[in-house]
Each structure stands twice: as structure tokens, then as C-alpha cells.
Design a protein around this motif. Structure first.
Motif, mmCIF file in Angstrom:
data_model
loop_
_atom_site.group_PDB
_atom_site.id
_atom_site.type_symbol
_atom_site.label_atom_id
_atom_site.label_comp_id
_atom_site.label_asym_id
_atom_site.label_seq_id
_atom_site.Cartn_x
_atom_site.Cartn_y
_atom_site.Cartn_z
ATOM 1 N N PRO A 5 -17.454 28.814 -24.045
ATOM 2 C CA PRO A 5 -18.804 29.021 -23.502
ATOM 3 C C PRO A 5 -19.859 28.211 -24.257
ATOM 4 C CG PRO A 5 -17.681 31.114 -23.750
ATOM 5 C CD PRO A 5 -16.812 30.075 -24.396
ATOM 6 N N MET A 6 -19.694 28.066 -25.557
ATOM 7 C CA MET A 6 -20.640 27.303 -26.351
ATOM 8 C C MET A 6 -20.644 25.831 -25.909
ATOM 9 S SD MET A 6 -21.154 27.208 -30.512
ATOM 10 C CE MET A 6 -19.474 27.649 -30.732
ATOM 11 N N GLY A 7 -19.482 25.280 -25.644
ATOM 12 C CA GLY A 7 -19.395 23.910 -25.155
ATOM 13 C C GLY A 7 -20.013 23.765 -23.778
ATOM 14 N N GLY A 8 -19.819 24.760 -22.935
ATOM 15 C CA GLY A 8 -20.417 24.751 -21.600
ATOM 16 C C GLY A 8 -21.932 24.775 -21.662
ATOM 17 N N ARG A 9 -22.486 25.584 -22.581
ATOM 18 C CA ARG A 9 -23.941 25.626 -22.734
ATOM 19 C C ARG A 9 -24.481 24.300 -23.255
ATOM 20 N NH1 ARG A 9 -22.650 30.909 -24.358
ATOM 21 N NH2 ARG A 9 -22.581 30.301 -26.552
ATOM 22 N N LEU A 10 -23.744 23.667 -24.165
ATOM 23 C CA LEU A 10 -24.175 22.386 -24.704
ATOM 24 C C LEU A 10 -24.166 21.308 -23.616
ATOM 25 C CD1 LEU A 10 -25.043 20.694 -27.132
ATOM 26 C CD2 LEU A 10 -22.612 20.331 -27.634
ATOM 27 N N LEU A 11 -23.124 21.276 -22.798
ATOM 28 C CA LEU A 11 -23.063 20.314 -21.700
ATOM 29 C C LEU A 11 -24.204 20.550 -20.716
ATOM 30 C CD1 LEU A 11 -21.656 17.980 -20.263
ATOM 31 C CD2 LEU A 11 -20.219 19.678 -19.118
ATOM 32 N N ARG A 40 -33.196 19.216 -8.246
ATOM 33 C CA ARG A 40 -32.515 19.788 -7.084
ATOM 34 C C ARG A 40 -31.813 18.695 -6.279
ATOM 35 N NH1 ARG A 40 -36.631 21.942 -4.685
ATOM 36 N NH2 ARG A 40 -36.940 20.172 -3.299
ATOM 37 N N ASN A 41 -32.509 17.591 -5.997
ATOM 38 C CA ASN A 41 -31.937 16.536 -5.154
ATOM 39 C C ASN A 41 -30.791 15.793 -5.822
ATOM 40 O OD1 ASN A 41 -33.605 17.098 -2.995
ATOM 41 N ND2 ASN A 41 -35.204 15.734 -3.708
ATOM 42 N N LEU A 42 -30.820 15.674 -7.142
ATOM 43 C CA LEU A 42 -29.700 15.056 -7.851
ATOM 44 C C LEU A 42 -28.525 16.012 -8.023
ATOM 45 C CD1 LEU A 42 -31.544 13.026 -10.639
ATOM 46 C CD2 LEU A 42 -30.395 12.128 -8.610
ATOM 47 N N GLU A 43 -28.734 17.263 -7.691
ATOM 48 C CA GLU A 43 -27.710 18.302 -7.817
ATOM 49 C C GLU A 43 -27.094 18.286 -9.216
ATOM 50 O OE1 GLU A 43 -25.121 17.608 -4.399
ATOM 51 O OE2 GLU A 43 -26.316 19.041 -3.262
ATOM 52 N N LEU A 44 -27.952 18.345 -10.212
ATOM 53 C CA LEU A 44 -27.489 18.293 -11.597
ATOM 54 C C LEU A 44 -26.714 19.546 -11.995
ATOM 55 C CD1 LEU A 44 -30.634 16.785 -13.333
ATOM 56 C CD2 LEU A 44 -28.551 15.609 -12.614
ATOM 57 N N LEU A 45 -27.275 20.717 -11.718
ATOM 58 C CA LEU A 45 -26.658 21.968 -12.171
ATOM 59 C C LEU A 45 -26.107 22.821 -11.038
ATOM 60 C CD1 LEU A 45 -29.333 22.921 -14.853
ATOM 61 C CD2 LEU A 45 -27.186 21.696 -15.196
ATOM 62 N N GLU A 46 -26.591 22.592 -9.837
ATOM 63 C CA GLU A 46 -26.097 23.350 -8.677
ATOM 64 C C GLU A 46 -26.306 22.521 -7.425
ATOM 65 O OE1 GLU A 46 -30.104 26.032 -7.926
ATOM 66 O OE2 GLU A 46 -28.447 26.903 -9.037
ATOM 67 N N THR A 47 -25.537 22.828 -6.395
ATOM 68 C CA THR A 47 -25.649 22.080 -5.142
ATOM 69 C C THR A 47 -26.826 22.594 -4.318
ATOM 70 O OG1 THR A 47 -24.155 23.571 -3.992
ATOM 71 C CG2 THR A 47 -23.168 21.629 -5.044
ATOM 72 N N ARG A 90 -26.050 26.439 -3.634
ATOM 73 C CA ARG A 90 -26.483 26.725 -4.999
ATOM 74 C C ARG A 90 -25.327 27.101 -5.924
ATOM 75 N NH1 ARG A 90 -32.416 28.095 -5.487
ATOM 76 N NH2 ARG A 90 -31.681 28.520 -7.576
ATOM 77 N N SER A 91 -24.168 26.504 -5.697
ATOM 78 C CA SER A 91 -23.019 26.758 -6.562
ATOM 79 C C SER A 91 -22.854 25.588 -7.533
ATOM 80 C CB SER A 91 -21.750 26.943 -5.740
ATOM 81 O OG SER A 91 -21.374 25.725 -5.149
ATOM 82 N N VAL A 92 -22.192 25.854 -8.630
ATOM 83 C CA VAL A 92 -21.948 24.817 -9.634
ATOM 84 C C VAL A 92 -20.907 23.828 -9.121
ATOM 85 C CG1 VAL A 92 -21.098 24.399 -11.977
ATOM 86 C CG2 VAL A 92 -22.617 26.323 -11.532
ATOM 87 N N LYS A 93 -19.917 24.332 -8.364
ATOM 88 C CA LYS A 93 -18.869 23.465 -7.828
ATOM 89 C C LYS A 93 -19.481 22.431 -6.888
ATOM 90 C CE LYS A 93 -14.455 23.521 -5.513
ATOM 91 N NZ LYS A 93 -13.437 24.308 -4.841
ATOM 92 N N GLY A 94 -19.260 21.171 -7.212
ATOM 93 C CA GLY A 94 -19.811 20.085 -6.423
ATOM 94 C C GLY A 94 -21.034 19.439 -7.052
ATOM 95 N N SER A 95 -21.612 20.086 -8.049
ATOM 96 C CA SER A 95 -22.751 19.501 -8.758
ATOM 97 C C SER A 95 -22.243 18.589 -9.868
ATOM 98 C CB SER A 95 -23.624 20.606 -9.352
ATOM 99 O OG SER A 95 -22.936 21.256 -10.413
ATOM 100 N N LEU A 96 -23.148 17.860 -10.495
ATOM 101 C CA LEU A 96 -22.766 17.010 -11.618
ATOM 102 C C LEU A 96 -22.150 17.848 -12.738
ATOM 103 C CD1 LEU A 96 -22.722 14.214 -12.980
ATOM 104 C CD2 LEU A 96 -25.016 14.735 -13.850
ATOM 105 N N LEU A 97 -22.742 18.992 -13.012
ATOM 106 C CA LEU A 97 -22.184 19.876 -14.032
ATOM 107 C C LEU A 97 -20.768 20.308 -13.668
ATOM 108 C CD1 LEU A 97 -22.491 21.585 -16.620
ATOM 109 C CD2 LEU A 97 -23.477 23.382 -15.184
ATOM 110 N N GLY A 98 -20.546 20.654 -12.413
ATOM 111 C CA GLY A 98 -19.225 21.072 -11.963
ATOM 112 C C GLY A 98 -18.180 19.974 -12.089
ATOM 113 N N VAL A 99 -18.578 18.742 -11.859
ATOM 114 C CA VAL A 99 -17.657 17.612 -11.960
ATOM 115 C C VAL A 99 -17.314 17.315 -13.415
ATOM 116 C CG1 VAL A 99 -17.444 15.121 -11.566
ATOM 117 C CG2 VAL A 99 -18.385 16.588 -9.787
ATOM 118 N N LEU A 100 -18.313 17.367 -14.289
ATOM 119 C CA LEU A 100 -18.108 16.993 -15.691
ATOM 120 C C LEU A 100 -17.576 18.107 -16.581
ATOM 121 C CD1 LEU A 100 -21.350 14.915 -16.386
ATOM 122 C CD2 LEU A 100 -19.064 14.064 -15.848
ATOM 123 N N ASP A 101 -17.722 19.347 -16.175
ATOM 124 C CA ASP A 101 -17.423 20.467 -17.063
ATOM 125 C C ASP A 101 -15.921 20.695 -17.230
ATOM 126 O OD1 ASP A 101 -17.537 22.632 -18.709
ATOM 127 O OD2 ASP A 101 -18.597 23.939 -17.312
#
Length: 189
Positions: free
Chosen positions: A175-181, A148-155, A159-170
């Protein structure tokens, strides 16, 4: 994910399935702090439904976990029944090719999922064409507070993906690539 959990006093087996994609995987966790390792893996998987045996005394301490729990017939979690369910489903004589032959608790959890889907969603079984095994020791263990504190998958804030590490890298295209990431980020080497 639909997750099944089978445990004894020294180890635990966890199997999970995503019936929309056919992803089906299992692991066996051994060690002295088994309940902590199981809890961390369940928090990583964040199941939509957690399948437990009706009479699983060793797992009574896990009933406080905030996931919807479904109690299933205890005999379906027995090793012989679970192994036969897997052998029949995959049409094989041995589970060695799936890498779980020496993981009885992973077999118990996986077989229980097959039996549960056979009872509740027979059409979903066609999606399950293979079983992969993994080891939690191959990945860095991250507790829920760290995730949660690293905001890996959500802020933290909304609690949105935008702004999290996933949101930055995605920048994935499918969809298959998104699940793998998402899996790579939640299970760092």
C-alpha cells in the motif's frame, strides 16, 4: 486527507494529514493568483474534510468548493497558538528542522490540524511523528479538467482505476508503494 487552510490577502498556507499513515505535510503558496493556486492544490488533495477558521473573511470565495467544510475556532489558526501547538506536539524548540520556520501561513494551517486532532481524535496524534514541507512550484500545475481528461487516477466513464494511467502503471506490492505512485502521478515534476 484532513486539510487545513489559512490565508491572507497575499498568500495561503495548506496543511494536510492522513491519520491512517501518519503523512503530515504543509506548504505556503504566494503569488498574484492565489485563489486559483489554492483551488488547484485543494482539487489535487481532494480532502475528505476541509478545516477553515470560523472568521476567515479572505476565504469566503472558497466556500463553493465541493468538499465538506468544518469551521474551527479562529484563535486556533493564529500564528502564536499554532506554532506552540506544533512545538509542543513534536517536543522541539524550533520548527527550522521541518523547513517551515519561514512559512507563517503553513505553520498556522499545520497547528490548526494538530489542535483539531487534539480535540477530536487524540489517538491519531501518535501517528504524526514528523512534518514535511513542499512547494507547489516544484510540480506541474494541473487543473481538475486536465486531470480528468488525461484519466490520470480514474477513468471518465465509470471513475474506476482500471483503465487509467494509475491502473496501467500500478504494479506495486505494498500500500505504501501504491500511495507513492499515486502521488508521483498527481504531482508530476
Amino acid at each position: 486527507y484532513l486539510v487545513a487552510l489559512a490565508a491572507d490577502s497575499e498568500s495561503a498556507g495548506i496543511a494536510y494529514v492522513d491519520i491512517t499513515t501518519g503523512e503530515f505535510a504543509a506548504t505556503q503558496i504566494d503569488g498574484p493568483e492565489i485563489s486559483l493556486a489554492v483551488q488547484e492544490e485543494l482539487e489535487r488533495l481532494n480532502p475528505a474534510e476541509l478545516l477553515l477558521a470560523e472568521e476567515e473573511g479572505e476565504l469566503s470565495s472558497l466556500k463553493h468548493i465541493p468538499f465538506p467544510i468544518t469551521l474551527f475556532d479562529a484563535w486556533r489558526f493564529e500564528y502564536g497558538n499554532a506554532r506552540n501547538a506544533l512545538l509542543e506536539h513534536f517536543g522541539v524548540a524550533s520548527l527550522a528542522a521541518y523547513g517551515c520556520e519561514d512559512s507563517p501561513l503553513a505553520i498556522r494551517a499545520s497547528g490548526a490540524i494538530i489542535e483539531y486532532l487534539r480535540k477530536t481524535q487524540k489517538s491519531a496524534l501518535r501517528q504524526l511523528v514528523t512534518l514535511s514541507t513542499y512547494s507547489t512550484a516544484s510540480y506541474m500545475s494541473l487543473d481538475v479538467a486536465t486531470r480528468r481528461n488525461l484519466e490520470l487516477l480514474e477513468t471518465i466513464a465509470d471513475r474506476s482505476v482500471k483503465g487509467s494511467l494509475l491502473g496501467v502503471l500500478d504494479a506495486t506490492m505494498t500500500p505504501m508503494g501504491g500511495r507513492l505512485l499515486r502521488r508521483w502521478i498527481s504531482q508530476p515534476l
